[in-house]
Design an enzyme around this catalytic site. Sequence first.
Site, short mmCIF file in Angstrom:
data_model
loop_
_atom_site.label_atom_id
_atom_site.label_comp_id
_atom_site.label_asym_id
_atom_site.label_seq_id
_atom_site.Cartn_x
_atom_site.Cartn_y
_atom_site.Cartn_z
N HIS A 9 15.22 9.33 -35.39
CA HIS A 9 15.15 10.23 -36.54
C HIS A 9 15.68 9.58 -37.82
CE1 HIS A 9 19.12 10.83 -34.76
NE2 HIS A 9 19.54 11.08 -36.00
N SER A 72 21.46 2.15 -37.97
CA SER A 72 22.02 0.80 -38.13
C SER A 72 21.10 -0.26 -37.56
CB SER A 72 23.38 0.71 -37.44
OG SER A 72 23.21 0.76 -36.03
N GLY A 75 21.62 0.07 -31.86
CA GLY A 75 21.21 0.66 -30.59
C GLY A 75 19.76 0.35 -30.27
N GLU A 76 18.93 0.34 -31.29
CA GLU A 76 17.51 0.07 -31.10
C GLU A 76 17.29 -1.37 -30.64
OE1 GLU A 76 18.35 3.59 -33.30
OE2 GLU A 76 18.97 1.54 -33.77
N HIS A 103 14.36 -19.89 -35.02
CA HIS A 103 15.25 -20.46 -34.01
C HIS A 103 15.21 -19.75 -32.67
CE1 HIS A 103 18.14 -22.52 -37.10
NE2 HIS A 103 16.87 -22.77 -37.33
N ASN A 104 14.95 -18.46 -32.67
CA ASN A 104 15.04 -17.67 -31.44
C ASN A 104 13.70 -17.18 -30.93
OD1 ASN A 104 17.68 -16.56 -33.31
ND2 ASN A 104 18.06 -17.64 -31.39
N ARG A 138 15.27 -28.22 -29.23
CA ARG A 138 16.59 -27.62 -29.01
C ARG A 138 16.50 -26.10 -28.93
NH1 ARG A 138 19.50 -26.89 -34.59
NH2 ARG A 138 17.70 -27.10 -35.94
#
Length: 173
Positions: A9, A72, A75-76, A103-104, A138
């Site tokens: 929400h 924020s 949690g998602e 990088h990820n 890397r």
Amino acid sequence: MRVHIATDHAGLDLSRYLVEELVAAGYDLVDHGPAEYDALDDYPAFCISAARAVLADRAAGLDSLGIVLGGSGNGEQIAANKVAGIRAALAWNLDTARLARQHNDAQVVAVGGRQHSMEEALAIVRAFLAEPFSGDERHERRIAQIGEYESTGTVAGKLEGLRPREFPAAQEA
């Protein structure tokens, strides 16, 4: 590119804005909900649904990423990361969004709807969607180690040999 989006929400207005802006920019959007405002909704199912869809698309060879939104984004992001094989990153500026991809090779970005203006959030999402994975050895190696731990519960030769350093609290005089 197909983009899967989910929210709670707190991110619903931002989600609608992003869908409109990204469709206009040529992205194929799939909205995993919610469809309407409910202050008591539970975000995990929405975010897990979006992350699972990203994983399925990518397994089928489709160019697909995801967006999960909340107040924020924390949690998602956690919910999306519970989908085995998904790497979701919380992005709070353009650099963190780009680095999540570079990088990820994150497939899902989490953004806090209460942390940014709609325009700032759109810029963060666009940066994430536009940035390719670097493919550097890397980074591939580190991603493989995460995947290894996710599937086996260990990282060969790495966890067992680690010796954490302890720092006892200072004693009062």
